[in-house]
Design a protein around this motif. Structure first.
Motif, PDB file in Angstrom:
ATOM      1  N   GLY A   1      33.158  33.346  41.294  1.00  0.00           N
ATOM      2  CA  GLY A   1      34.163  34.201  41.904  1.00  0.00           C
ATOM      3  C   GLY A   1      34.750  35.218  41.378  1.00  0.00           C
ATOM      4  N   SER A   2      34.749  35.252  39.843  1.00  0.00           N
ATOM      5  CA  SER A   2      34.912  36.312  38.973  1.00  0.00           C
ATOM      6  C   SER A   2      33.986  37.416  39.155  1.00  0.00           C
ATOM      7  N   THR A   3      32.997  37.223  39.250  1.00  0.00           N
ATOM      8  CA  THR A   3      31.645  38.078  39.358  1.00  0.00           C
ATOM      9  C   THR A   3      32.028  38.881  40.828  1.00  0.00           C
ATOM     10  N   LEU A   4      32.169  37.924  41.924  1.00  0.00           N
ATOM     11  CA  LEU A   4      32.672  38.619  43.174  1.00  0.00           C
ATOM     12  C   LEU A   4      33.634  39.594  43.122  1.00  0.00           C
TER      13      LEU A   4
ATOM     14  N   GLY B   1      34.817  40.845  40.283  1.00  0.00           N
ATOM     15  CA  GLY B   1      34.364  41.789  39.379  1.00  0.00           C
ATOM     16  C   GLY B   1      33.719  43.183  40.102  1.00  0.00           C
ATOM     17  N   ASN B   2      32.868  43.051  40.822  1.00  0.00           N
ATOM     18  CA  ASN B   2      32.345  44.091  41.579  1.00  0.00           C
ATOM     19  C   ASN B   2      33.311  45.020  42.327  1.00  0.00           C
ATOM     20  N   VAL B   3      34.209  44.490  42.765  1.00  0.00           N
ATOM     21  CA  VAL B   3      35.349  45.174  43.231  1.00  0.00           C
ATOM     22  C   VAL B   3      36.038  45.857  42.221  1.00  0.00           C
ATOM     23  N   ILE B   4      36.183  45.228  41.132  1.00  0.00           N
ATOM     24  CA  ILE B   4      37.177  45.847  40.147  1.00  0.00           C
ATOM     25  C   ILE B   4      35.957  47.150  39.434  1.00  0.00           C
ATOM     26  N   ALA B   5      34.924  46.787  39.484  1.00  0.00           N
ATOM     27  CA  ALA B   5      34.049  47.863  38.918  1.00  0.00           C
ATOM     28  C   ALA B   5      33.997  49.136  39.588  1.00  0.00           C
ATOM     29  N   LYS B   6      33.892  48.829  41.132  1.00  0.00           N
ATOM     30  CA  LYS B   6      33.848  50.196  41.953  1.00  0.00           C
ATOM     31  C   LYS B   6      35.247  50.837  41.806  1.00  0.00           C
ATOM     32  N   GLN B   7      36.185  50.181  41.664  1.00  0.00           N
ATOM     33  CA  GLN B   7      37.736  50.761  41.739  1.00  0.00           C
ATOM     34  C   GLN B   7      37.840  51.353  40.549  1.00  0.00           C
ATOM     35  N   LEU B   8      37.180  51.131  39.275  1.00  0.00           N
ATOM     36  CA  LEU B   8      37.720  51.489  38.066  1.00  0.00           C
ATOM     37  C   LEU B   8      36.627  52.653  37.846  1.00  0.00           C
ATOM     38  N   SER B   9      35.620  52.700  38.466  1.00  0.00           N
ATOM     39  CA  SER B   9      34.433  53.645  38.337  1.00  0.00           C
ATOM     40  C   SER B   9      35.113  55.045  38.798  1.00  0.00           C
ATOM     41  N   LYS B  10      36.194  54.763  39.908  1.00  0.00           N
ATOM     42  CA  LYS B  10      36.739  56.029  40.504  1.00  0.00           C
ATOM     43  C   LYS B  10      38.119  56.467  39.694  1.00  0.00           C
ATOM     44  N   THR B  11      38.388  55.585  38.842  1.00  0.00           N
ATOM     45  CA  THR B  11      39.769  55.855  38.008  1.00  0.00           C
ATOM     46  C   THR B  11      39.528  56.822  36.805  1.00  0.00           C
ATOM     47  N   GLU B  12      40.352  57.496  36.293  1.00  0.00           N
ATOM     48  CA  GLU B  12      40.469  58.373  35.473  1.00  0.00           C
ATOM     49  C   GLU B  12      40.503  57.480  34.009  1.00  0.00           C
ATOM     50  N   GLY B  13      39.709  58.032  33.042  1.00  0.00           N
ATOM     51  CA  GLY B  13      39.417  57.536  31.878  1.00  0.00           C
ATOM     52  C   GLY B  13      38.481  56.321  31.991  1.00  0.00           C
ATOM     53  N   PHE B  14      37.780  56.041  32.798  1.00  0.00           N
ATOM     54  CA  PHE B  14      36.754  55.042  32.783  1.00  0.00           C
ATOM     55  C   PHE B  14      35.484  55.929  33.025  1.00  0.00           C
ATOM     56  N   ASP B  15      34.957  57.131  32.906  1.00  0.00           N
ATOM     57  CA  ASP B  15      33.886  57.825  33.013  1.00  0.00           C
ATOM     58  C   ASP B  15      32.770  57.366  32.205  1.00  0.00           C
TER      59      ASP B  15
ATOM     60  N   PHE C   1      28.966  43.455  32.965  1.00  0.00           N
ATOM     61  CA  PHE C   1      29.517  42.147  33.406  1.00  0.00           C
ATOM     62  C   PHE C   1      30.026  42.186  34.837  1.00  0.00           C
ATOM     63  N   PHE C   2      30.930  43.073  34.970  1.00  0.00           N
ATOM     64  CA  PHE C   2      31.465  43.246  36.353  1.00  0.00           C
ATOM     65  C   PHE C   2      30.565  43.579  37.451  1.00  0.00           C
TER      66      PHE C   2
ATOM     67  N   HIS D   1      25.120  44.013  41.003  1.00  0.00           N
ATOM     68  CA  HIS D   1      24.623  45.063  41.759  1.00  0.00           C
ATOM     69  C   HIS D   1      24.767  44.826  43.240  1.00  0.00           C
ATOM     70  N   GLU D   2      23.954  45.201  43.852  1.00  0.00           N
ATOM     71  CA  GLU D   2      23.909  45.128  45.481  1.00  0.00           C
ATOM     72  C   GLU D   2      23.743  43.701  45.860  1.00  0.00           C
ATOM     73  N   ASN D   3      23.321  42.755  45.108  1.00  0.00           N
ATOM     74  CA  ASN D   3      23.205  41.490  45.650  1.00  0.00           C
ATOM     75  C   ASN D   3      24.308  40.728  45.125  1.00  0.00           C
ATOM     76  N   THR D   4      25.404  41.129  44.802  1.00  0.00           N
ATOM     77  CA  THR D   4      26.761  40.342  44.508  1.00  0.00           C
ATOM     78  C   THR D   4      26.987  39.354  45.905  1.00  0.00           C
ATOM     79  N   GLY D   5      26.985  40.011  47.186  1.00  0.00           N
ATOM     80  CA  GLY D   5      27.289  39.084  48.350  1.00  0.00           C
ATOM     81  C   GLY D   5      26.321  38.048  48.401  1.00  0.00           C
ATOM     82  N   PRO D   6      25.054  38.497  48.290  1.00  0.00           N
ATOM     83  CA  PRO D   6      24.035  37.363  48.642  1.00  0.00           C
ATOM     84  C   PRO D   6      24.074  35.919  47.464  1.00  0.00           C
ATOM     85  N   MET D   7      24.198  36.469  46.332  1.00  0.00           N
ATOM     86  CA  MET D   7      24.521  35.594  45.080  1.00  0.00           C
ATOM     87  C   MET D   7      25.629  34.791  45.406  1.00  0.00           C
ATOM     88  N   TRP D   8      26.804  35.279  46.011  1.00  0.00           N
ATOM     89  CA  TRP D   8      28.002  34.227  46.122  1.00  0.00           C
ATOM     90  C   TRP D   8      27.652  33.738  47.278  1.00  0.00           C
ATOM     91  N   LYS D   9      27.094  34.302  48.361  1.00  0.00           N
ATOM     92  CA  LYS D   9      26.633  33.200  49.585  1.00  0.00           C
ATOM     93  C   LYS D   9      25.911  32.032  49.197  1.00  0.00           C
TER      94      LYS D   9
END
Length: 183
Positions: free
Chosen positions: A112-115, A117-131, A137-138, A142-150
Protein backbone atom coordinates in the motif's frame (compact mmCIF):
# COMPACT_ATOMS: atom_id res chain seq x y z
CA UNK A 1 -12.65 -9.91 0.77
CA UNK A 2 -9.67 -9.51 3.04
CA UNK A 3 -8.33 -6.46 1.18
CA UNK A 4 -11.50 -4.49 1.99
CA UNK A 5 -11.44 -5.78 5.58
CA UNK A 6 -7.84 -4.55 5.92
CA UNK A 7 -8.60 -1.18 4.34
CA UNK A 8 -11.49 -0.56 6.74
CA UNK A 9 -9.71 -1.83 9.84
CA UNK A 10 -6.39 -0.05 9.28
CA UNK A 11 -7.75 3.34 8.16
CA UNK A 12 -6.87 4.98 11.49
CA UNK A 13 -3.27 3.70 11.23
CA UNK A 14 -3.00 4.86 7.62
CA UNK A 15 -4.26 8.32 8.62
CA UNK A 16 -1.80 8.45 11.53
CA UNK A 17 1.07 7.60 9.17
CA UNK A 18 0.01 10.34 6.75
CA UNK A 19 -0.08 12.80 9.65
CA UNK A 20 3.32 11.64 10.95
CA UNK A 21 4.89 12.24 7.55
CA UNK A 22 3.13 15.58 6.91
CA UNK A 23 1.56 14.17 3.75
CA UNK A 24 -0.72 17.17 3.26
CA UNK A 25 2.43 19.24 2.58
CA UNK A 26 3.20 17.04 -0.43
CA UNK A 27 0.13 18.25 -2.29
CA UNK A 28 0.36 21.92 -1.36
CA UNK A 29 4.03 21.91 -2.41
CA UNK A 30 5.43 22.85 1.02
CA UNK A 31 7.03 19.43 1.62
CA UNK A 32 10.76 19.92 2.22
CA UNK A 33 13.81 17.79 1.61
CA UNK A 34 14.02 17.31 5.41
CA UNK A 35 10.43 15.98 5.38
CA UNK A 36 11.44 13.62 2.59
CA UNK A 37 14.52 12.44 4.49
CA UNK A 38 12.30 11.62 7.48
CA UNK A 39 9.89 9.56 5.38
CA UNK A 40 12.74 7.69 3.67
CA UNK A 41 14.59 7.06 6.93
CA UNK A 42 11.50 5.70 8.66
CA UNK A 43 10.48 3.52 5.72
CA UNK A 44 14.04 2.23 5.53
CA UNK A 45 13.88 1.06 9.15
CA UNK A 46 10.49 -0.53 8.50
CA UNK A 47 11.82 -2.46 5.50
CA UNK A 48 15.11 -3.34 7.20
CA UNK A 49 13.26 -4.95 10.10
CA UNK A 50 10.37 -6.52 8.20
CA UNK A 51 11.03 -7.39 4.57
CA UNK A 52 13.11 -10.54 5.06
CA UNK A 53 10.90 -11.67 7.95
CA UNK A 54 7.80 -11.29 5.80
CA UNK A 55 9.29 -13.05 2.79
CA UNK A 56 10.65 -15.89 4.95
CA UNK A 57 7.18 -16.56 6.40
CA UNK A 58 5.55 -16.91 2.97
CA UNK A 59 5.23 -20.30 1.32
CA UNK A 60 6.42 -21.05 -2.20
CA UNK A 61 2.81 -20.70 -3.37
CA UNK A 62 2.83 -17.01 -2.39
CA UNK A 63 6.38 -16.49 -3.55
CA UNK A 64 5.33 -17.52 -7.05
CA UNK A 65 1.88 -15.89 -7.16
CA UNK A 66 3.14 -12.59 -5.78
CA UNK A 67 6.43 -12.56 -7.73
CA UNK A 68 8.29 -11.83 -4.50
CA UNK A 69 11.59 -11.38 -6.31
CA UNK A 70 10.13 -8.31 -8.02
CA UNK A 71 8.81 -6.88 -4.74
CA UNK A 72 12.13 -6.49 -2.88
CA UNK A 73 12.37 -2.86 -1.84
CA UNK A 74 15.19 -2.75 0.71
CA UNK A 75 17.98 -2.42 -1.91
CA UNK A 76 16.04 0.42 -3.56
CA UNK A 77 15.52 2.42 -0.39
CA UNK A 78 19.19 1.86 0.51
CA UNK A 79 20.05 3.68 -2.74
CA UNK A 80 17.76 6.53 -1.67
CA UNK A 81 19.51 6.65 1.73
CA UNK A 82 22.87 6.90 0.01
CA UNK A 83 21.75 9.60 -2.44
CA UNK A 84 20.38 11.66 0.47
CA UNK A 85 23.58 11.07 2.50
CA UNK A 86 21.54 9.57 5.35
CA UNK A 87 23.12 7.25 7.88
CA UNK A 88 21.52 3.90 8.49
CA UNK A 89 20.03 3.85 11.95
CA UNK A 90 19.03 1.20 14.39
CA UNK A 91 15.91 0.75 16.46
CA UNK A 92 15.28 -0.34 19.99
CA UNK A 93 12.40 -2.74 19.48
CA UNK A 94 12.01 -5.88 17.43
CA UNK A 95 9.37 -6.90 14.96
CA UNK A 96 8.20 -10.46 14.38
CA UNK A 97 5.44 -12.14 12.44
CA UNK A 98 4.22 -15.42 13.87
CA UNK A 99 2.77 -16.93 10.70
CA UNK A 100 2.07 -16.53 7.01
CA UNK A 101 -1.18 -14.62 7.57
CA UNK A 102 0.55 -11.98 9.69
CA UNK A 103 3.26 -11.70 7.05
CA UNK A 104 0.61 -11.10 4.39
CA UNK A 105 -0.94 -8.38 6.53
CA UNK A 106 2.42 -6.68 6.94
CA UNK A 107 3.00 -6.98 3.22
CA UNK A 108 -0.35 -5.24 2.66
CA UNK A 109 1.05 -2.19 4.47
CA UNK A 110 4.26 -2.18 2.40
CA UNK A 111 2.49 -2.71 -0.90
CA UNK A 112 0.00 0.00 0.00
CA UNK A 113 2.85 2.38 0.76
CA UNK A 114 4.25 1.60 -2.68
CA UNK A 115 0.95 2.57 -4.25
CA UNK A 116 0.94 5.84 -2.33
CA UNK A 117 4.64 6.30 -2.92
CA UNK A 118 4.10 6.39 -6.66
CA UNK A 119 1.75 9.36 -6.20
CA UNK A 120 4.26 11.00 -3.83
CA UNK A 121 7.12 10.60 -6.32
CA UNK A 122 5.08 12.15 -9.14
CA UNK A 123 4.03 15.07 -6.95
CA UNK A 124 7.48 15.74 -5.49
CA UNK A 125 9.17 15.54 -8.88
CA UNK A 126 7.16 18.70 -9.70
CA UNK A 127 8.08 20.39 -6.39
CA UNK A 128 10.89 22.90 -6.05
CA UNK A 129 13.96 21.47 -4.33
CA UNK A 130 13.46 17.88 -5.54
CA UNK A 131 15.15 18.17 -8.95
CA UNK A 132 18.08 15.94 -8.00
CA UNK A 133 16.14 13.39 -5.96
CA UNK A 134 15.96 9.83 -7.25
CA UNK A 135 12.78 8.08 -6.21
CA UNK A 136 14.09 4.50 -6.18
CA UNK A 137 11.76 3.33 -3.40
CA UNK A 138 8.68 5.41 -4.14
CA UNK A 139 8.94 4.81 -7.87
CA UNK A 140 9.96 1.16 -7.60
CA UNK A 141 7.30 -0.34 -9.88
CA UNK A 142 7.23 2.56 -12.36
CA UNK A 143 4.33 2.07 -14.77
CA UNK A 144 3.56 -1.33 -13.22
CA UNK A 145 2.41 0.10 -9.87
CA UNK A 146 -1.29 -0.40 -10.62
CA UNK A 147 -0.91 -3.96 -11.94
CA UNK A 148 1.38 -4.97 -9.05
CA UNK A 149 -1.16 -3.68 -6.49
CA UNK A 150 -4.02 -5.36 -8.32
CA UNK A 151 -2.11 -8.67 -8.39
CA UNK A 152 -1.35 -8.42 -4.68
CA UNK A 153 -4.98 -7.72 -3.75
CA UNK A 154 -6.27 -10.54 -6.00
CA UNK A 155 -3.90 -13.08 -4.45
CA UNK A 156 -4.85 -11.94 -0.95
CA UNK A 157 -8.57 -12.04 -1.70
CA UNK A 158 -8.48 -15.48 -3.32
CA UNK A 159 -5.99 -17.19 -0.98
CA UNK A 160 -6.91 -15.92 2.50
CA UNK A 161 -9.90 -17.63 4.12
CA UNK A 162 -12.27 -15.54 6.22
CA UNK A 163 -11.31 -17.34 9.42
CA UNK A 164 -7.76 -15.96 8.94
CA UNK A 165 -8.72 -12.29 8.51
CA UNK A 166 -7.91 -11.46 12.15
CA UNK A 167 -4.36 -12.83 11.80
CA UNK A 168 -3.81 -10.87 8.59
CA UNK A 169 -5.08 -7.73 10.33
CA UNK A 170 -2.76 -8.45 13.27
CA UNK A 171 0.26 -8.43 10.93
CA UNK A 172 -0.84 -5.17 9.32
CA UNK A 173 -1.32 -3.54 12.73
CA UNK A 174 2.10 -4.78 13.93
CA UNK A 175 3.83 -3.15 10.99
CA UNK A 176 1.83 0.07 11.25
CA UNK A 177 2.64 0.30 14.98
CA UNK A 178 6.31 -0.29 14.24
CA UNK A 179 6.29 2.43 11.56
CA UNK A 180 4.45 4.91 13.78
CA UNK A 181 6.77 4.33 16.75
CA UNK A 182 10.13 3.99 15.07
CA UNK A 183 11.14 7.65 15.53
Amino acid sequence: MVSEYLKQNTAEYHDAAEKLFNSEKIFNKTFTLEDYKKIIGTNYLMLLHSEDKIFNQLSDKFSEKLQLGDRKKLPLIERDLASLALESQSISHELDFTNENEALGAMYVIEGSTLGGNVIAKQLSKTEGFDDVTFNFFGCYHENTGPMWKNFKEVLDTEVAEENYAEVLSGAKKLYMFLLNVN
